[in-house]
Every structure is written in structure tokens, then in C-alpha cells.
Write a protein that holds these residues in place. Sequence first.
Motif, PDB file in Angstrom:
ATOM      1  N   VAL B  51       0.926  -1.106   0.008  1.00  0.00           N
ATOM      2  CA  VAL B  51      -0.010  -0.045  -0.533  1.00  0.00           C
ATOM      3  C   VAL B  51       1.223   1.379  -0.169  1.00  0.00           C
ATOM      4  O   VAL B  51       1.386   1.309   0.216  1.00  0.00           O
ATOM      5  CB  VAL B  51      -1.174  -0.068   0.720  1.00  0.00           C
ATOM      6  CG1 VAL B  51       0.207  -0.404   3.072  1.00  0.00           C
ATOM      7  CG2 VAL B  51      -1.913   1.177   0.698  1.00  0.00           C
ATOM      8  N   ALA B  52       0.221   2.360  -0.947  1.00  0.00           N
ATOM      9  CA  ALA B  52       1.051   3.755  -0.282  1.00  0.00           C
ATOM     10  C   ALA B  52      -0.528   4.673  -0.336  1.00  0.00           C
ATOM     11  O   ALA B  52      -1.082   4.865  -0.679  1.00  0.00           O
ATOM     12  CB  ALA B  52       1.573   3.816  -1.846  1.00  0.00           C
ATOM     13  N   VAL B  53       0.664   5.428   0.825  1.00  0.00           N
ATOM     14  CA  VAL B  53      -0.392   6.686   1.302  1.00  0.00           C
ATOM     15  C   VAL B  53       0.258   7.777   0.690  1.00  0.00           C
ATOM     16  O   VAL B  53       1.316   8.282   1.140  1.00  0.00           O
ATOM     17  CB  VAL B  53      -0.586   6.855   2.145  1.00  0.00           C
ATOM     18  CG1 VAL B  53      -1.530   8.239   3.131  1.00  0.00           C
ATOM     19  CG2 VAL B  53      -1.054   5.322   3.090  1.00  0.00           C
ATOM     20  N   ASN B  54       0.387   8.522  -0.061  1.00  0.00           N
ATOM     21  CA  ASN B  54       0.323  10.167  -0.317  1.00  0.00           C
ATOM     22  C   ASN B  54       2.096   9.873  -1.068  1.00  0.00           C
ATOM     23  O   ASN B  54       2.803  10.136  -0.857  1.00  0.00           O
ATOM     24  CB  ASN B  54       0.158  10.825   0.767  1.00  0.00           C
ATOM     25  CG  ASN B  54      -0.748  11.406   1.495  1.00  0.00           C
ATOM     26  OD1 ASN B  54      -1.162  11.057   0.831  1.00  0.00           O
ATOM     27  ND2 ASN B  54      -0.749  11.231   3.018  1.00  0.00           N
ATOM     28  N   GLY B  55       1.868   9.140  -2.238  1.00  0.00           N
ATOM     29  CA  GLY B  55       2.737   9.055  -2.993  1.00  0.00           C
ATOM     30  C   GLY B  55       4.298   7.977  -2.634  1.00  0.00           C
ATOM     31  O   GLY B  55       5.047   7.890  -3.119  1.00  0.00           O
ATOM     32  N   GLU B  56       3.728   7.383  -1.648  1.00  0.00           N
ATOM     33  CA  GLU B  56       4.765   6.977  -0.726  1.00  0.00           C
ATOM     34  C   GLU B  56       4.823   5.586  -0.106  1.00  0.00           C
ATOM     35  O   GLU B  56       3.381   5.524   0.641  1.00  0.00           O
ATOM     36  CB  GLU B  56       6.195   7.514   0.180  1.00  0.00           C
ATOM     37  CG  GLU B  56       7.596   7.236   0.627  1.00  0.00           C
ATOM     38  CD  GLU B  56       8.288   6.866  -0.602  1.00  0.00           C
ATOM     39  OE1 GLU B  56       7.683   5.597  -1.257  1.00  0.00           O
ATOM     40  OE2 GLU B  56       8.347   7.982  -1.250  1.00  0.00           O
ATOM     41  N   PHE B  57       5.799   4.127  -0.640  1.00  0.00           N
ATOM     42  CA  PHE B  57       5.134   3.610  -0.096  1.00  0.00           C
ATOM     43  C   PHE B  57       4.501   3.270   1.840  1.00  0.00           C
ATOM     44  O   PHE B  57       4.838   3.525   2.800  1.00  0.00           O
ATOM     45  CB  PHE B  57       6.169   1.685   0.887  1.00  0.00           C
ATOM     46  CG  PHE B  57       6.369   1.484  -0.755  1.00  0.00           C
ATOM     47  CD1 PHE B  57       5.702   0.647  -0.992  1.00  0.00           C
ATOM     48  CD2 PHE B  57       7.532   1.900  -1.791  1.00  0.00           C
ATOM     49  CE1 PHE B  57       5.592   0.242  -2.845  1.00  0.00           C
ATOM     50  CE2 PHE B  57       7.841   1.404  -3.140  1.00  0.00           C
ATOM     51  CZ  PHE B  57       7.167   0.553  -3.977  1.00  0.00           C
ATOM     52  N   ALA B  58       4.075   2.799   2.416  1.00  0.00           N
ATOM     53  CA  ALA B  58       3.331   2.693   3.809  1.00  0.00           C
ATOM     54  C   ALA B  58       2.744   1.418   4.319  1.00  0.00           C
ATOM     55  O   ALA B  58       2.460   0.636   4.012  1.00  0.00           O
ATOM     56  CB  ALA B  58       1.727   3.817   3.806  1.00  0.00           C
TER      57      ALA B  58
END
Lengths: 146, 79
Positions: B51-58
Amino acid sequence: MLFRFTTSAIDTDSARRELLDVSAGGYASFEGWVRDYNEGQEVLRLEYEAFEALAVKEGERIIEQASLQYPIKRALCIHRVGNLNLGEIAVWVGVCAVHRGAAFDACRHIIDAVKHRVPIWKKEHYRNGDSGWVNCEHCAAAALTP
Amino acid sequence: MHLKIQYYAILREQSGHSEESIQTTAATPQDLYAELRIRCAFTLRHEQLKVAVNGEFAEWSLALKEGDVVVFIPPVAGG
């Protein structure tokens, strides 16, 4: 930019010229080609899709890490997105270094990491009319079995 | 809270769109995917995705905030 996408045919001569460096004594490159057969199915064409914002970041991290791990001068990776026909170049990696060993090793490292880590997806269209997202359909089918 | 969700590849096809804004009570990406998986009949389990949140892996346990942009990443196949 160390990693980028293109919707048109990859110009390998021009990409190679971006790496020219008089302090480099060797250059290695890899081309990934669209093949006509995969996992028992006859493939007619491919479709690539990417989460480009994150893919470029992750692709650049891969090349930066390769630059720390191997004594190379420059490296570049270009990946196609959109519809591709058989025989077209889907991905190109080029690396130059003082000596050939590092160029070969880093080139291998970069293509392996790109295939494994960068958010790019490939849909195969088959002669029998079916199509499927590579690495997604089989594991999805497996997920449905209890 | 309101979130924006972008879909790619098999998830885009199964959801029927490439992005949507939703109102949800999901606290984490894991809760959110569980909610969407039922609604969209996604075949992949969250363990098979990133999953990515706001353009970065999270992380799956990240606390989501109002306005976050979430992207679920199916198994990749570049090259």
C-alpha cells in the motif's frame, strides 16, 4: 533522471548516448523484449501500466543503491507503458563503469530489482481471446481457495 | 473522513474505475482494504498487496488522515 517511462518505442541509441563518459571503460545494457509465449499460453500483445509517481521514485532509489553497491559511473533505466507488440522493447537498462565487471553486475542488479520492486503491471493478451494480469491472476485464484 | 483512492491494473478493472473519493470510518489501510474488498469483490487478499499513502510506500497499520490519497499495489510485473 535515472529512471523514466515512455509511451513510445525506446530509442536505445539515444539512451546509450546519455551514458557516454570518457572516464568509463565499459558499458553493459539489457533489453527486455515482448515474447510470444508465457506459462503455456500463446501471447499476442502486452499492456503495461504503472503507478508512475511512486515507480519513478522507487526506480531512482534502485539505481542510487546500485551506484553505492557497485563502482559504476552512470546508469539509466527506461520502461515502456501502454500497448506493446511482440518483439518490442519493454524495458532498457544501461550502465557504464571504469571496468566491465561492475557494469555487468550493476545492470543485472537493476533489472532484477526493477522487476521485483517497481509498481508496474503487465497484462498479457492471448491468442485464445483470454487475457490476464501477470502475477495477479494465479495468486488471486489461490486466494479464493480456502 | 474523506479519502481519495486510486486503482491500478487488476484492482482498477475489478473496481470499475481508476479513482474515487470516499467517506469512511476505516482507521488504517488494512481496514480500508477490507471494506473495499467486500464492496468491489477484489480477489486479492491484503497480504498479497502493498500500500502507498500520499505517494510513498506505507505500513498497513498507518493511521489514515483526512484527505489522504491511498493506492493499493497488486503484485508487480515490470520488465
